[in-house]
Scaffold this active site. Structure first.
Site, PDB file in Angstrom:
ATOM      1  NE  ARG A 136      -4.142  -1.783   0.347  1.00  0.00           N
ATOM      2  CZ  ARG A 136      -4.184  -3.060  -0.020  1.00  0.00           C
ATOM      3  NH1 ARG A 136      -3.137  -3.602  -0.629  1.00  0.00           N
ATOM      4  NH2 ARG A 136      -5.271  -3.774   0.174  1.00  0.00           N
TER       5      ARG A 136
ATOM      6  CB  SER B 163      -8.588  -1.569   4.218  1.00  0.00           C
ATOM      7  OG  SER B 163      -8.869  -2.867   3.772  1.00  0.00           O
TER       8      SER B 163
ATOM      9  CD  GLU C  82      -5.618   1.209   2.296  1.00  0.00           C
ATOM     10  OE1 GLU C  82      -6.233   2.005   1.566  1.00  0.00           O
ATOM     11  OE2 GLU C  82      -5.865  -0.010   2.365  1.00  0.00           O
TER      12      GLU C  82
END
Ligand code: EPU
Length: 338
Positions: free
Chosen positions: A162, A237, A333
């Site tokens: 990520r 997420s 995130e």
């Protein structure tokens, strides 16, 4: 180009946060983008693409440039591979479905990820054992300071979990306008190593899966676990899965032997944030209109009229609880826009 004022961004972010853009303009081409970036009467600009990985915590006091540059093109191909160029404003999932219709393999495990193609490299999107970097060849980005196009190869993008150059040294300096992928035309390499996919394919009664079957399996799994942003605002997420050192992990797992984990390397272990959050009692909880999804504790949701600040408060509360209970730091995130 038409500039609008005080426009609500509710339909431009998947959390469905009703923040306003002071000024707003659609960008349909690279020429539009260059022109808009050079407008001195609007010194502050904010780049908005699919709006699927951000939390707006206040109104945006800038000119919002909504990237909507469309197009797909085959750059080259041989018997086995195709190099496909996709413009940044193409919706990711629609693009994936299109590649599957052409029988191009490689993106099937990343079906149904929200957002646009141009933002996918920024956080190296990934799902079910496959990441964007696995099929990525290069991307073209406009340098904000010079309005020149620059091509970045895979190495220059410095992809991680990520993570990429565009989230670090390149942050705010480049706008990705297109991405090139290398996809397989035949001899597809299916990645069904992720347990849930195999089980799903079995349940679907499929023995020799095609890339379309894998995509269907992923879509089924995601639809069961992840809320549809059109129905329930969310940004996928909200947190990253924390990666911790061996010593820290030994201490943690001695106290919590039942906790799931994945080895990243000999010294690094990834612990699912969803498990930590669920253990803290947050799964399915709701505080006003801000909540935690009932089927996946990693996903924060907007039940209707939550403000970005309310979602952020909930995120902070969760981070503190996880730290208190497990001594592990989890971090967002999603990009928090203040
Ligand atoms: N789990 C819980 N409680 C939950 C959900 C999961 O305890 O509410 C446990 C599961 O039992 C499992 C573990 O957590 O042992 C991992 O769960 P899962 O396989 O569902 O994946 P994840 O780690 O929660 C990551 C990605 C997702 C991606 C899936 C599948 C991150 C931050 N998230 O989630 O990506 O779809 O793996 O590959 O890496 C996204 O980035 O927006 C996203 C949805």
């Amino acid at each position: 180009m038409d500039i609008q004022h005080d426009r609500s961004l509710k339909n431009y972010n998947t959390f469905g946060i009703d923040a306003k853009a002071k000024h707003f303009c659609e960008i349909n081409s690279i020429a539009d983008l260059k022109q808009a970036l050079s407008w001195s009467e609007y010194p502050k600009k904010f780049i908005l693409s699919g709006g699927s990985n951000m939390l707006l915590t206040s109104n945006i006091d800038s000119l919002v440039l909504h990237l909507n540059i469309k197009g797909k093109e085959i750059v080259s191909e041989d018997d086995e591979f195709v190099i496909l160029k996709v413009m940044g404003g193409e919706n990711w999932h629609q693009m994936v479905l299109w590649t599957l219709e052409q029988n191009y393999g490689g993106l099937e495990n990343m079906s149904l990820i929200p957002g646009n193609t141009g933002t996918a490299p920024i956080q190296n999107i990934g799902a079910y054992g496959v990441e964007l970097k696995d099929t990525f060849v290069s991307c073209e980005a406009l340098e904000v300071a010079t309005l020149k196009l620059k091509t970045f190869n895979k190495e220059e993008c410095k992809f991680g979990y990520r993570d990429s150059f565009f989230k670090n040294a390149g942050k705010g300096k480049y706008i990705i306008v297109s991405v090139n992928f290398k996809l397989r035309k035949k001899n597809h390499r299916l990645n069904t190593s992720y347990g849930a996919i195999e089980t799903e394919l079995k349940n679907m009664g499929i023995q020799n899966p095609t890339i379309k079957d894998v995509s269907d399996a992923v879509i089924n799994i995601r639809q069961r676990k992840l809320p549809d942003p059109k129905v329930l605002g969310n940004s996928g997420s909200f947190f990253k899965n924390p990666v911790i050192g061996r010593a820290e992990f030994e201490e943690f797992s001695a106290k919590h032997p039942e906790a799931p984990f994945y080895k990243v390397s000999d010294d690094l272990i990834k612990v699912p944030a969803a498990w930590l959050i669920e253990q803290c009692g947050y799964k399915g909880k709701r505080f006003g209109d801000a909540g935690v999804h009932k089927h996946q504790a990693l996903v924060l949701v907007n039940h209707g009229n939550a403000s970005g600040k309310e979602i952020l408060d909930l995120a902070h509360r969760i981070m503190l609880s996880v730290k208190d209970k497990f001594g592990i730091t989890i971090s967002p995130e999603v990009n928090i826009i203040e």
